[in-house]
Write an enzyme that holds these catalytic residues in place. Sequence first.
Site, PDB file in Angstrom:
ATOM      1  N   LYS A  13      30.850  34.232   4.250  1.00 17.64           N
ATOM      2  CA  LYS A  13      31.457  34.353   2.922  1.00 17.64           C
ATOM      3  C   LYS A  13      32.529  35.450   2.899  1.00 17.64           C
ATOM      4  O   LYS A  13      33.631  35.241   2.413  1.00 17.64           O
ATOM      5  CB  LYS A  13      30.386  34.677   1.859  1.00 17.64           C
ATOM      6  CG  LYS A  13      29.244  33.679   1.784  1.00 17.64           C
ATOM      7  CD  LYS A  13      28.232  34.039   0.715  1.00 17.64           C
ATOM      8  CE  LYS A  13      27.512  35.353   0.929  1.00 17.64           C
ATOM      9  NZ  LYS A  13      26.630  35.391   2.126  1.00 17.64           N
ATOM     10  N   ARG A  88      23.546  36.446  -7.592  1.00 12.99           N
ATOM     11  CA  ARG A  88      22.512  36.151  -6.599  1.00 12.99           C
ATOM     12  C   ARG A  88      21.203  35.766  -7.268  1.00 12.99           C
ATOM     13  O   ARG A  88      20.242  35.447  -6.584  1.00 12.99           O
ATOM     14  CB  ARG A  88      22.249  37.424  -5.793  1.00 12.99           C
ATOM     15  CG  ARG A  88      22.804  37.405  -4.397  1.00 12.99           C
ATOM     16  CD  ARG A  88      22.457  38.760  -3.814  1.00 12.99           C
ATOM     17  NE  ARG A  88      22.526  38.790  -2.401  1.00 12.99           N
ATOM     18  CZ  ARG A  88      23.604  39.136  -1.712  1.00 12.99           C
ATOM     19  NH1 ARG A  88      24.722  39.405  -2.315  1.00 12.99           N
ATOM     20  NH2 ARG A  88      23.554  39.201  -0.398  1.00 12.99           N
ATOM     21  N   ARG A 122      27.106  40.439  14.720  1.00 11.05           N
ATOM     22  CA  ARG A 122      28.118  41.097  13.860  1.00 11.05           C
ATOM     23  C   ARG A 122      28.243  42.579  14.202  1.00 11.05           C
ATOM     24  O   ARG A 122      27.250  43.279  14.407  1.00 11.05           O
ATOM     25  CB  ARG A 122      27.739  40.960  12.387  1.00 11.05           C
ATOM     26  CG  ARG A 122      28.685  41.772  11.486  1.00 11.05           C
ATOM     27  CD  ARG A 122      28.641  41.374  10.055  1.00 11.05           C
ATOM     28  NE  ARG A 122      27.322  41.431   9.474  1.00 11.05           N
ATOM     29  CZ  ARG A 122      27.034  40.945   8.266  1.00 11.05           C
ATOM     30  NH1 ARG A 122      27.981  40.377   7.541  1.00 11.05           N
ATOM     31  NH2 ARG A 122      25.817  41.023   7.786  1.00 11.05           N
ATOM     32  N   ARG A 155      25.104  46.873  11.222  1.00 14.75           N
ATOM     33  CA  ARG A 155      24.580  47.177   9.881  1.00 14.75           C
ATOM     34  C   ARG A 155      23.063  47.305   9.923  1.00 14.75           C
ATOM     35  O   ARG A 155      22.395  46.522  10.609  1.00 14.75           O
ATOM     36  CB  ARG A 155      24.956  46.042   8.914  1.00 14.75           C
ATOM     37  CG  ARG A 155      26.251  46.303   8.167  1.00 14.75           C
ATOM     38  CD  ARG A 155      26.779  45.134   7.391  1.00 14.75           C
ATOM     39  NE  ARG A 155      25.848  44.439   6.522  1.00 14.75           N
ATOM     40  CZ  ARG A 155      26.202  43.447   5.691  1.00 14.75           C
ATOM     41  NH1 ARG A 155      27.473  43.070   5.620  1.00 14.75           N
ATOM     42  NH2 ARG A 155      25.327  42.848   4.941  1.00 14.75           N
ATOM     43  N   ARG A 166      16.059  39.071   3.932  1.00 20.59           N
ATOM     44  CA  ARG A 166      17.248  38.575   3.220  1.00 20.59           C
ATOM     45  C   ARG A 166      17.204  37.057   3.109  1.00 20.59           C
ATOM     46  O   ARG A 166      17.561  36.493   2.066  1.00 20.59           O
ATOM     47  CB  ARG A 166      18.521  39.029   3.949  1.00 20.59           C
ATOM     48  CG  ARG A 166      18.789  40.509   3.756  1.00 20.59           C
ATOM     49  CD  ARG A 166      19.705  41.052   4.816  1.00 20.59           C
ATOM     50  NE  ARG A 166      21.065  40.575   4.694  1.00 20.59           N
ATOM     51  CZ  ARG A 166      21.949  40.618   5.687  1.00 20.59           C
ATOM     52  NH1 ARG A 166      21.605  41.090   6.871  1.00 20.59           N
ATOM     53  NH2 ARG A 166      23.168  40.178   5.501  1.00 20.59           N
TER      54      ARG A 166
HETATM   55  P1  AP5 Z   1      30.381  37.479   7.257  1.00 22.93           P
HETATM   56  O1  AP5 Z   1      31.695  36.962   6.784  1.00 22.93           O
HETATM   57  O2  AP5 Z   1      30.187  38.971   7.288  1.00 22.93           O
HETATM   58  O3  AP5 Z   1      29.192  36.763   6.463  1.00 22.93           O
HETATM   59  P2  AP5 Z   1      28.701  36.980   4.969  1.00 22.93           P
HETATM   60  O4  AP5 Z   1      28.280  35.632   4.479  1.00 22.93           O
HETATM   61  O5  AP5 Z   1      29.711  37.728   4.168  1.00 22.93           O
HETATM   62  O6  AP5 Z   1      27.405  37.849   5.279  1.00 22.93           O
HETATM   63  P3  AP5 Z   1      26.790  39.133   4.592  1.00 22.93           P
HETATM   64  O7  AP5 Z   1      25.641  39.503   5.507  1.00 22.93           O
HETATM   65  O8  AP5 Z   1      27.782  40.219   4.332  1.00 22.93           O
HETATM   66  O9  AP5 Z   1      26.290  38.549   3.270  1.00 22.93           O
HETATM   67  P4  AP5 Z   1      25.099  38.970   2.485  1.00 22.93           P
HETATM   68  O10 AP5 Z   1      25.214  38.045   1.334  1.00 22.93           O
HETATM   69  O11 AP5 Z   1      23.780  38.983   3.145  1.00 22.93           O
HETATM   70  O12 AP5 Z   1      25.332  40.525   2.267  1.00 22.93           O
HETATM   71  P5  AP5 Z   1      26.137  41.353   1.159  1.00 22.93           P
HETATM   72  O13 AP5 Z   1      27.077  42.224   1.878  1.00 22.93           O
HETATM   73  O14 AP5 Z   1      26.641  40.464   0.085  1.00 22.93           O
HETATM   74  O15 AP5 Z   1      30.120  36.874   8.720  1.00 22.93           O
HETATM   75  C1  AP5 Z   1      28.976  37.214   9.492  1.00 22.93           C
HETATM   76  C2  AP5 Z   1      29.359  37.291  10.984  1.00 22.93           C
HETATM   77  O16 AP5 Z   1      29.758  35.991  11.418  1.00 22.93           O
HETATM   78  C3  AP5 Z   1      30.534  38.226  11.280  1.00 22.93           C
HETATM   79  O17 AP5 Z   1      30.291  38.888  12.499  1.00 22.93           O
HETATM   80  C4  AP5 Z   1      31.750  37.290  11.404  1.00 22.93           C
HETATM   81  O18 AP5 Z   1      32.690  37.816  12.307  1.00 22.93           O
HETATM   82  C5  AP5 Z   1      31.102  36.001  11.905  1.00 22.93           C
HETATM   83  N1  AP5 Z   1      31.753  34.813  11.333  1.00 22.93           N
HETATM   84  C6  AP5 Z   1      32.148  34.647  10.047  1.00 22.93           C
HETATM   85  N2  AP5 Z   1      32.683  33.424   9.859  1.00 22.93           N
HETATM   86  C7  AP5 Z   1      32.606  32.813  11.085  1.00 22.93           C
HETATM   87  C8  AP5 Z   1      32.968  31.513  11.535  1.00 22.93           C
HETATM   88  N3  AP5 Z   1      33.539  30.616  10.712  1.00 22.93           N
HETATM   89  N4  AP5 Z   1      32.741  31.200  12.825  1.00 22.93           N
HETATM   90  C9  AP5 Z   1      32.167  32.102  13.663  1.00 22.93           C
HETATM   91  N5  AP5 Z   1      31.806  33.349  13.283  1.00 22.93           N
HETATM   92  C10 AP5 Z   1      32.010  33.697  12.014  1.00 22.93           C
HETATM   93  O19 AP5 Z   1      24.945  42.199   0.509  1.00 22.93           O
HETATM   94  C11 AP5 Z   1      24.296  43.224   1.239  1.00 22.93           C
HETATM   95  C12 AP5 Z   1      23.167  43.777   0.369  1.00 22.93           C
HETATM   96  O20 AP5 Z   1      23.693  44.351  -0.856  1.00 22.93           O
HETATM   97  C13 AP5 Z   1      22.130  42.743  -0.117  1.00 22.93           C
HETATM   98  O21 AP5 Z   1      21.138  42.470   0.853  1.00 22.93           O
HETATM   99  C14 AP5 Z   1      21.569  43.471  -1.350  1.00 22.93           C
HETATM  100  O22 AP5 Z   1      20.683  44.484  -0.997  1.00 22.93           O
HETATM  101  C15 AP5 Z   1      22.820  44.099  -1.961  1.00 22.93           C
HETATM  102  N6  AP5 Z   1      23.486  43.204  -2.916  1.00 22.93           N
HETATM  103  C16 AP5 Z   1      24.743  42.673  -2.788  1.00 22.93           C
HETATM  104  N7  AP5 Z   1      25.029  41.881  -3.827  1.00 22.93           N
HETATM  105  C17 AP5 Z   1      23.942  41.897  -4.639  1.00 22.93           C
HETATM  106  C18 AP5 Z   1      23.619  41.247  -5.866  1.00 22.93           C
HETATM  107  N8  AP5 Z   1      24.490  40.408  -6.453  1.00 22.93           N
HETATM  108  N9  AP5 Z   1      22.417  41.484  -6.419  1.00 22.93           N
HETATM  109  C19 AP5 Z   1      21.525  42.309  -5.836  1.00 22.93           C
HETATM  110  N10 AP5 Z   1      21.762  42.956  -4.655  1.00 22.93           N
HETATM  111  C20 AP5 Z   1      22.955  42.744  -4.060  1.00 22.93           C
END
Ligand code: AP5
Length: 212
Positions: A13, A88, A122, A155, A166
Amino acid sequence: MNLIFLGPPGAGKGTLAGAVSKAYGVPHISTGDIFREAVKAQSALGRKVKDIIDSGALVGDDITIALVKERLSRKDAQGGFILDGFPRTIPQAEALEAIVPIDGAVNFDISDKEVLRRLSGRRVCKGCGRNFHTEFMPPKAENTCDHCGSALFIRDDDRPESITRRLELYREQTAPLAGWYKKKGLLKEIDARPGTERILETFRSLFPGKQK
Ligand code: AP5
């Protein structure tokens, strides 16, 4: 273009949101990035959420909703935005509905196996926060950011126990949002398995609107 990106952790994402933000000239607003920046700055918010994030749990709805409301009120979000990682939970989606109209919810479709591959490889830059991947997007020099030269790190929530938590929370609390947006006629499914360039092409065909 007011869009939200839904999908499991590690679905890509943030990576696609970065590319779309450039292509369409709208800000990429990631609640995860905002929380991580607060942790890095050791602000009051950062101290409150650090352990929650590291363990893979969700930050409370009240804190998260207030933060998004403030972020969306800023000038740069008035011409559109991509919300990555919010909403979420159903209460977050209801709150968002009361803040701003949404034009589309993009749901990233990917298997758990691929999620594990993406999260375990990652690497994130300590300096500028850019993402790399040991297999799919390796940096030119090992463990060093191509853009700012800082070291790369893993991370805390990409450790196996946090990934499991998660994924569980995603299934319980976030996956039902796809049905919620489908009922409203706003859901677009995207196959998240190909490389980012191909996914961006698919995205462009789904949202042909104003591109740079
Ligand atoms: P990446 O693009 O980083 O994936 P992502 O879907 O953004 O993954 P995240 O882990 O950041 O999402 P998340 O929803 O768990 O965490 P968030 O930061 O929102 O890609 C992942 C890897 O794959 C990278 O290495 C990339 O290079 C590779 N890749 C990407 N696309 C690719 C492709 N097409 N092909 C090959 N490789 C690829 O949240 C973190 C924490 O914050 C949560 O756990 C929670 O504690 C808190 N939080 C955030 N938002 C909320 C909310 N709304 N409510 C409550 N708590 C929240």
